[in-house]
Design a protein around this motif. Structure first.
Motif, PDB file in Angstrom:
ATOM      1  N   GLN A 167       0.848  -1.181   0.000  1.00 19.85           N
ATOM      2  CA  GLN A 167       0.000   0.000   0.000  1.00 19.85           C
ATOM      3  C   GLN A 167       0.889   1.239   0.000  1.00 19.85           C
ATOM      4  O   GLN A 167       2.028   1.198   0.477  1.00 19.85           O
ATOM      5  CB  GLN A 167      -0.901   0.012   1.242  1.00 19.85           C
ATOM      6  N   PHE A 213       4.766   7.092   2.109  1.00 23.03           N
ATOM      7  CA  PHE A 213       5.108   5.831   2.771  1.00 23.03           C
ATOM      8  C   PHE A 213       4.617   4.652   1.954  1.00 23.03           C
ATOM      9  O   PHE A 213       3.478   4.657   1.471  1.00 23.03           O
ATOM     10  CB  PHE A 213       4.440   5.739   4.145  1.00 23.03           C
ATOM     11  N   ARG A 268       2.463  -5.999   3.667  1.00 22.49           N
ATOM     12  CA  ARG A 268       2.127  -7.162   4.478  1.00 22.49           C
ATOM     13  C   ARG A 268       2.780  -8.383   3.858  1.00 22.49           C
ATOM     14  O   ARG A 268       2.651  -8.620   2.655  1.00 22.49           O
ATOM     15  CB  ARG A 268       0.601  -7.336   4.541  1.00 22.49           C
ATOM     16  N   THR A 294       0.739  -4.985   8.865  1.00 25.21           N
ATOM     17  CA  THR A 294       1.285  -4.183   7.778  1.00 25.21           C
ATOM     18  C   THR A 294       2.386  -3.304   8.335  1.00 25.21           C
ATOM     19  O   THR A 294       2.165  -2.568   9.290  1.00 25.21           O
ATOM     20  CB  THR A 294       0.176  -3.345   7.134  1.00 25.21           C
ATOM     21  N   ILE A 295       3.555  -3.422   7.729  1.00 24.81           N
ATOM     22  CA  ILE A 295       4.732  -2.701   8.186  1.00 24.81           C
ATOM     23  C   ILE A 295       4.988  -1.519   7.259  1.00 24.81           C
ATOM     24  O   ILE A 295       4.982  -1.682   6.028  1.00 24.81           O
ATOM     25  CB  ILE A 295       5.964  -3.616   8.205  1.00 24.81           C
ATOM     26  N   PHE A 296       5.220  -0.350   7.841  1.00 20.38           N
ATOM     27  CA  PHE A 296       5.486   0.853   7.073  1.00 20.38           C
ATOM     28  C   PHE A 296       6.980   1.061   6.881  1.00 20.38           C
ATOM     29  O   PHE A 296       7.784   0.772   7.781  1.00 20.38           O
ATOM     30  CB  PHE A 296       4.920   2.080   7.797  1.00 20.38           C
ATOM     31  N   GLY A 297       7.329   1.578   5.712  1.00 21.58           N
ATOM     32  CA  GLY A 297       8.682   2.052   5.498  1.00 21.58           C
ATOM     33  C   GLY A 297       8.894   3.363   6.241  1.00 21.58           C
ATOM     34  O   GLY A 297       7.955   3.929   6.813  1.00 21.58           O
ATOM     35  N   ALA A 298      10.131   3.859   6.206  1.00 24.88           N
ATOM     36  CA  ALA A 298      10.464   5.093   6.911  1.00 24.88           C
ATOM     37  C   ALA A 298       9.972   6.323   6.164  1.00 24.88           C
ATOM     38  O   ALA A 298       9.962   7.425   6.726  1.00 24.88           O
ATOM     39  CB  ALA A 298      11.962   5.180   7.144  1.00 24.88           C
TER      40      ALA A 298
END
Lengths: 111, 113
Positions: A33, A88, A92, A99-103
């Protein structure tokens, strides 16, 4: 654990120039996403990519999902000052729940 | 409601105190997520609810953090014995189900002094 790497960390462009941000994962992703967060605001959902090699467009924004489902990119054509903010990616892992977000990549646009 | 509502918008508390942060998701959204965001960083996953149950709480930093969603709608994030390192913006998001994009609330800015 699952990590999502996003580059560049920030980019300065002149209005009218193009902009691209990249997102990479070491693991195969179920989906990816993209969100935009304006300064002082909260993340706003832009799009979700699910299929290998998928390409989606929203006006001047083009989103791609890699063939191996491990990387993605967001490209903005002819940036405008309204594009300012942090972009961002969020991913997943296959079989996962979270769900992991980038920096994020912070975009600065000079008029 | 029309969007995800979080209260309070700001909370200043003393080190060692207990705080509760509330999230009211979009009506009908079964999936609810808590994230926290520090300045200049991406949102950090804390916990994911599907309905009333916590499907994944692997992001909670330690046992001082706890979250509930007893009726499958409103959720409360509870932090005991707050520490200065807990200071951040706590974001809540909801989605129709876990495969959809998230709608975030405006967040609660927690400051521990």
């Amino acid at each position: 654990g699952q990590q999502v790497m996003q580059i560049p960390q920030y980019q300065h462009v002149q209005e009218g120039e193009d902009f691209t941000t990249y997102c990479n994962s070491s693991t195969t992703l179920s989906n990816i996403q993209w969100y935009k967060q304006r300064p002082g605001g909260h993340p706003v959902f832009l799009i979700q990519l699910v299929k290998s090699g998928e390409v989606k467009k929203q006006k001047r924004l083009t989103f791609q999902f890699g063939e191996a489902k491990k990387n993605s990119s967001l490209h903005i054509t002819a940036t405008q000052t309204t594009d300012v903010g942090t972009y961002f990616c969020a991913a997943r892992a296959s079989g996962g729940f979270k769900t992991i977000f980038g920096a994020g990549t912070r975009l600065f646009v000079k008029a | 409601g029309a969007g995800v509502s979080q209260t309070p918008s700001n909370k200043v508390t003393e080190k060692g105190k207990y705080v509760e942060l509330r999230c009211d998701p979009i009506s009908g959204h079964t999936a609810l997520y808590w994230y926290r965001q520090s300045l200049g960083q991406g949102p950090e996953f804390l916990i994911y609810f599907q309905g009333t149950g916590a499907a994944d709480d692997s992001g909670l930093p330690n046992d001082r953090f706890f979250a509930v969603r007893p009726e499958g709608s409103v959720s409360t994030l509870k932090i005991q014995r707050t520490e200065r390192g807990d200071s951040a913006v706590y974001l809540c998001a909801s989605s129709f189900d876990r495969g959809q994009g998230y709608t975030f609330g405006s967040g609660t800015r927690l400051t521990v002094v």
